[in-house]
Design a protein around this motif. Structure first.
Motif, PDB file in Angstrom:
ATOM      1  N   GLU A  20       0.829  -1.199   0.000  1.00  0.00           N
ATOM      2  CA  GLU A  20       0.000   0.000   0.000  1.00  0.00           C
ATOM      3  C   GLU A  20       0.867   1.254   0.000  1.00  0.00           C
ATOM      4  O   GLU A  20       2.005   1.234   0.451  1.00  0.00           O
ATOM      5  N   SER A  21       0.307   2.321  -0.482  1.00  0.00           N
ATOM      6  CA  SER A  21       1.044   3.578  -0.581  1.00  0.00           C
ATOM      7  C   SER A  21       0.347   4.682   0.182  1.00  0.00           C
ATOM      8  O   SER A  21      -0.869   4.668   0.362  1.00  0.00           O
ATOM      9  N   TRP A  22       1.149   5.638   0.629  1.00  0.00           N
ATOM     10  CA  TRP A  22       0.593   6.834   1.238  1.00  0.00           C
ATOM     11  C   TRP A  22      -0.121   7.655   0.174  1.00  0.00           C
ATOM     12  O   TRP A  22       0.396   7.834  -0.932  1.00  0.00           O
ATOM     13  N   ASN A  23      -1.253   8.193   0.489  1.00  0.00           N
ATOM     14  CA  ASN A  23      -1.963   9.096  -0.407  1.00  0.00           C
ATOM     15  C   ASN A  23      -1.554  10.527  -0.059  1.00  0.00           C
ATOM     16  O   ASN A  23      -2.387  11.396   0.192  1.00  0.00           O
ATOM     17  N   LEU A  24      -0.238  10.739  -0.028  1.00  0.00           N
ATOM     18  CA  LEU A  24       0.334  12.008   0.406  1.00  0.00           C
ATOM     19  C   LEU A  24       1.597  12.300  -0.394  1.00  0.00           C
ATOM     20  O   LEU A  24       2.283  11.369  -0.840  1.00  0.00           O
ATOM     21  N   PRO A  25       1.946  13.576  -0.555  1.00  0.00           N
ATOM     22  CA  PRO A  25       3.229  13.902  -1.179  1.00  0.00           C
ATOM     23  C   PRO A  25       4.386  13.535  -0.251  1.00  0.00           C
ATOM     24  O   PRO A  25       4.196  13.364   0.948  1.00  0.00           O
ATOM     25  N   HIS A 144       5.193   3.722  -0.260  1.00  0.00           N
ATOM     26  CA  HIS A 144       5.590   4.815  -1.138  1.00  0.00           C
ATOM     27  C   HIS A 144       4.653   6.012  -0.994  1.00  0.00           C
ATOM     28  O   HIS A 144       3.485   5.862  -0.632  1.00  0.00           O
ATOM     29  N   CYS A 145       5.186   7.190  -1.323  1.00  0.00           N
ATOM     30  CA  CYS A 145       4.345   8.388  -1.391  1.00  0.00           C
ATOM     31  C   CYS A 145       3.691   8.427  -2.771  1.00  0.00           C
ATOM     32  O   CYS A 145       3.881   7.543  -3.603  1.00  0.00           O
TER      33      CYS A 145
END
Length: 281
Positions: A20-25, A144-145
Motif C-alpha cells: 500500500e502507498s501513502w496518499n500524500l506527497p 511509497h508516497c
C-alpha cells in the motif's frame, strides 16, 4: 495540528496489500528510511516528526499511532532491563486488531523504529476474517508516497540510508483469528513473545478478557494495554487485580503517541482518543 478530512487518511483501505502507498506527497509522509539514527529514545510526536523530517501538520499520526504504540510499549515494558536493546529479533503478540487490518502497511514504520532488528508481530483477534486466518505478510520496504519521481520508487535508494537497511530489520506480520487464550498454543509453536500489546483493550467491558489475563499471568511476560480514557484504565486495573491478585506493574499514564483525533459520538462526557492511556502488567 491535524485535520480530520478523509483525504488525509494515508492508506487505501480497499487495498490490503503490504505494498500500500501513502496518499500524500513525499514531504508529508515517511516513504523512505530515516536520514539518521535516533540519538535518544523518542518521547512524543514532536520528537518523531523532527527525526523523520516531517512538518507538524502532516496527518501521518492518524495511522502511525499503531506502530508507535508498539515502540513506546517496548520502551516502558523493558525500561532499565538489559539485553532487549541488543536483540536481533523481537516477537510481539498484538491482541485485538480491528481497523489496523485495513492499514497493515503502517507497521512498516517499525523498520525505522527498530533498526537492525527483525520484528515478528502476531495479530490475534476475533475481528480477523476467516479467510485471512494464518495469512503471513512480509514488509521489507516503506510505503511509497504519491510522487512518481520520488526516490522511494527505487527500492535500492529507498533502502539505502544512514540507518540499517529495512532489509535487515524487516517486519513480518501474521494474522490469527480468535481469542488469544484459544490461539495461544498454536502461536507459540512458532513465536513465544517478548511482549504482549493490546490496543484499546476495554478489559472491563468484555468478559472474554478474563482467561486471557490469566494466561498472560502464567506466561510471566510483560503486557501493555491501552484504552480510550483514563477511567477505562482504572476499571481494567481492578479487573486485572481480581484475576491476578496483584496490582498493575506499569502505572496508568498518558500515551505520548496517542492518535490525535478525538473519538466522535462517545457515550462518555470526557475526551476520548484511540490509544490515549497506557498501563501494564
Amino acid at each position: 495540528m491535524f485535520r480530520s478530512n478523509k483525504q488525509f487518511l494515508a492508506f487505501d483501505s480497499a487495498n490490503r496489500s503490504e505494498r500500500e502507498s501513502w496518499n500524500l506527497p513525499r514531504e508529508l509522509c515517511p516513504c523512505s528510511g530515516p536520514a539518521s539514527l535516533k540519538s535518544d529514545a523518542l518521547s512524543n510526536w514532536k520528537d518523531y516528526f523532527e527525526w523523520r523530517c516531517l512538518p507538524l501538520h502532516s496527518p501521518v499520526a492518524l495511522l502511525l499511532h499503531w506502530p508507535l504504540l508498539v515502540y513506546y510499549a517496548t520502551q516502558i515494558a523493558f525500561s532499565g532491563k538489559s539485553g532487549v536493546e541488543t536483540t536481533k529479533q523481537l516477537f510481539i503478540h498484538y491482541i485485538g486488531p480491528e481497523k489496523e487490518l485495513f492499514q497493515l502497511a503502517a507497521f512498516g514504520e517499525l523498520c525505522a523504529l527498530f533498526p537492525g532488528v527483525r520484528i515478528h508481530v502476531e495479530l490475534v483477534g476475533p475481528a480477523i476474517p476467516e479467510k485471512r486466518d494464518g495469512e503471513k505478510i512480509d514488509i521489507d520496504d516503506y510505503a511509497h508516497c504519491q510522487g512518481a519521481d520520488c526516490m522511494c520508487r527505487s527500492s535500492s535508494l529507498n533502502k539505502g540510508s544512514a540507518v540499517s537497511s529495512c532489509m535487515s530489520s524487516a517486519v513480518t506480520l501474521r494474522l490469527r483469528k480468535g481469542f488469544y487464550h484459544d490461539r495461544y498454543r498454536d502461536i507459540t509453536e512458532d513465536s513465544f513473545p517478548h511482549l504482549v500489546v493490546a490496543p484499546n483493550a476495554g478489559i472491563a467491558a468484555y468478559p472474554s478478557w478474563l482467561p486471557t489475563i490469566e494466561l498472560i499471568k502464567e506466561m510471566n511476560i510483560p503486557a501493555v494495554f491501552s484504552d480510550y480514557c483514563e477511567e477505562a484504565c482504572h476499571l481494567a486495573a481492578r479487573c486485572i487485580h481480581s484475576v491476578t491478585g496483584h496490582p498493575i506493574r506499569i502505572p496508568i499514564q498518558l500515551n505520548p503517541f496517542r492518535q490525535p483525533l478525538v473519538v466522535e459520538n462517545s457515550p462518555l462526557f470526557i475526551p476520548c482518543y484511540p490509544n490515549c492511556f497506557l498501563f501494564g502488567i
